[in-house]
Design a protein around this motif. Sequence first.
Motif, PDB file in Angstrom:
ATOM      1  N   ASP A 194      60.042  95.925  46.637  1.00 35.27           N
ATOM      2  CA  ASP A 194      61.165  96.852  46.818  1.00 35.27           C
ATOM      3  C   ASP A 194      62.388  96.464  45.997  1.00 35.27           C
ATOM      4  OD1 ASP A 194      60.043  98.757  48.754  1.00 35.27           O
ATOM      5  OD2 ASP A 194      59.929  96.995  50.042  1.00 35.27           O
ATOM      6  N   LEU A 195      62.139  95.917  44.822  1.00 37.21           N
ATOM      7  CA  LEU A 195      63.228  95.602  43.905  1.00 37.21           C
ATOM      8  C   LEU A 195      63.441  96.745  42.912  1.00 37.21           C
ATOM      9  CD1 LEU A 195      62.349  91.862  43.196  1.00 37.21           C
ATOM     10  CD2 LEU A 195      64.081  92.776  44.762  1.00 37.21           C
ATOM     11  N   ALA A 196      62.460  97.635  42.847  1.00 33.26           N
ATOM     12  CA  ALA A 196      62.521  98.821  41.992  1.00 33.26           C
ATOM     13  C   ALA A 196      61.584  99.858  42.604  1.00 33.26           C
ATOM     14  CB  ALA A 196      62.085  98.477  40.572  1.00 33.26           C
ATOM     15  N   GLU A 197      61.705 101.099  42.133  1.00 31.97           N
ATOM     16  CA  GLU A 197      60.824 102.161  42.620  1.00 31.97           C
ATOM     17  C   GLU A 197      60.191 102.883  41.441  1.00 31.97           C
ATOM     18  OE1 GLU A 197      62.883 104.781  45.262  1.00 31.97           O
ATOM     19  OE2 GLU A 197      63.160 103.232  46.777  1.00 31.97           O
ATOM     20  N   PRO A 198      58.943 103.300  41.611  1.00 35.22           N
ATOM     21  CA  PRO A 198      58.278 104.023  40.522  1.00 35.22           C
ATOM     22  C   PRO A 198      58.868 105.413  40.350  1.00 35.22           C
ATOM     23  CG  PRO A 198      56.868 103.925  42.467  1.00 35.22           C
ATOM     24  CD  PRO A 198      58.076 103.092  42.764  1.00 35.22           C
ATOM     25  N   LYS A 236      54.576 108.219  38.024  1.00 35.62           N
ATOM     26  CA  LYS A 236      53.796 107.030  38.380  1.00 35.62           C
ATOM     27  C   LYS A 236      53.449 107.049  39.863  1.00 35.62           C
ATOM     28  CE  LYS A 236      53.540 104.906  34.442  1.00 35.62           C
ATOM     29  NZ  LYS A 236      52.286 104.825  33.707  1.00 35.62           N
ATOM     30  N   LEU A 237      54.349 107.572  40.683  1.00 37.57           N
ATOM     31  CA  LEU A 237      54.085 107.672  42.117  1.00 37.57           C
ATOM     32  C   LEU A 237      52.867 108.559  42.360  1.00 37.57           C
ATOM     33  CD1 LEU A 237      55.398 106.530  44.662  1.00 37.57           C
ATOM     34  CD2 LEU A 237      56.741 108.606  44.812  1.00 37.57           C
ATOM     35  N   ALA A 238      52.789 109.664  41.641  1.00 38.97           N
ATOM     36  CA  ALA A 238      51.634 110.554  41.763  1.00 38.97           C
ATOM     37  C   ALA A 238      50.361 109.868  41.298  1.00 38.97           C
ATOM     38  CB  ALA A 238      51.874 111.838  40.968  1.00 38.97           C
ATOM     39  N   MET A 239      50.449 109.093  40.217  1.00 37.78           N
ATOM     40  CA  MET A 239      49.283 108.346  39.728  1.00 37.78           C
ATOM     41  C   MET A 239      48.829 107.321  40.760  1.00 37.78           C
ATOM     42  SD  MET A 239      50.142 107.610  35.712  1.00 37.78           S
ATOM     43  CE  MET A 239      48.746 106.528  35.510  1.00 37.78           C
ATOM     44  N   ILE A 240      49.783 106.605  41.339  1.00 35.29           N
ATOM     45  CA  ILE A 240      49.473 105.589  42.343  1.00 35.29           C
ATOM     46  C   ILE A 240      48.744 106.229  43.519  1.00 35.29           C
ATOM     47  CG2 ILE A 240      50.484 104.031  44.057  1.00 35.29           C
ATOM     48  CD1 ILE A 240      52.827 103.640  42.016  1.00 35.29           C
ATOM     49  N   ALA A 241      49.296 107.338  44.000  1.00 32.85           N
ATOM     50  CA  ALA A 241      48.687 108.028  45.140  1.00 32.85           C
ATOM     51  C   ALA A 241      47.251 108.424  44.819  1.00 32.85           C
ATOM     52  CB  ALA A 241      49.523 109.256  45.512  1.00 32.85           C
ATOM     53  N   TRP A 258      53.029 109.873  52.081  1.00 34.00           N
ATOM     54  CA  TRP A 258      52.788 108.665  52.857  1.00 34.00           C
ATOM     55  C   TRP A 258      53.429 107.455  52.183  1.00 34.00           C
ATOM     56  CZ3 TRP A 258      50.244 104.007  51.957  1.00 34.00           C
ATOM     57  CH2 TRP A 258      50.100 103.194  53.076  1.00 34.00           C
ATOM     58  N   LEU A 259      53.307 107.367  50.865  1.00 34.34           N
ATOM     59  CA  LEU A 259      53.934 106.248  50.163  1.00 34.34           C
ATOM     60  C   LEU A 259      55.440 106.242  50.383  1.00 34.34           C
ATOM     61  CD1 LEU A 259      51.990 106.252  46.771  1.00 34.34           C
ATOM     62  CD2 LEU A 259      52.002 104.412  48.462  1.00 34.34           C
ATOM     63  N   LEU A 260      56.038 107.436  50.354  1.00 36.27           N
ATOM     64  CA  LEU A 260      57.491 107.527  50.483  1.00 36.27           C
ATOM     65  C   LEU A 260      57.994 107.374  51.912  1.00 36.27           C
ATOM     66  CD1 LEU A 260      58.149 110.453  47.994  1.00 36.27           C
ATOM     67  CD2 LEU A 260      58.716 108.037  47.667  1.00 36.27           C
ATOM     68  N   SER A 261      57.259 107.960  52.874  1.00 33.57           N
ATOM     69  CA  SER A 261      57.799 108.029  54.236  1.00 33.57           C
ATOM     70  C   SER A 261      56.887 107.475  55.320  1.00 33.57           C
ATOM     71  CB  SER A 261      58.111 109.491  54.579  1.00 33.57           C
ATOM     72  OG  SER A 261      56.898 110.220  54.694  1.00 33.57           O
ATOM     73  N   GLY A 262      55.644 107.217  55.006  1.00 35.28           N
ATOM     74  CA  GLY A 262      54.707 106.774  56.028  1.00 35.28           C
ATOM     75  C   GLY A 262      54.050 107.938  56.750  1.00 35.28           C
TER      76      GLY A 262
END
Length: 133
Positions: free
Chosen positions: A52-56, A60-65, A74-78
């Motif tokens: 949590d020192l940086a955010e994608p 990239k967030l879509a790729m990770i998911a 879910w990645l963003l909010s659970g």
Amino acid sequence: MSPQDHDDWYSAETATLGDRLAAARDQAGLSQKQLAKGLGIKTGTLRDWEDDLAEPRANKLAMIAGVLGVSVGWLLSGEGEGVDAPLDEGAVSPDMTGVLNEMRELRVQISGTAERLARLEKRLREIMKDQDA
């Protein structure tokens, strides 16, 4: 851990984006190096995201998911499609939970302070630029 705690293990109040990212990567059986390579990023970048020192960025967030089989939400909010909570309910003692919660609170405060500092620096630059003009 109560059933309520079990359901909220990766909720916004309990876990950070980095916590959920690391958990999903672990469940997928990938090392940081493997996931970073698959995403076309440096291992240090992924480590910063998990810490949590940086955010994608959104792309990239879509790729990770997609790679990890979880939803962006879910990645963003659970909330949404993610990984299940650990089954070993006795693994985290109440003392450890308290320390972890305090660490997460500090991480949020530090992040907020860093954002405030960045806004103040930007404002100072604008003031200095206006004075030079």
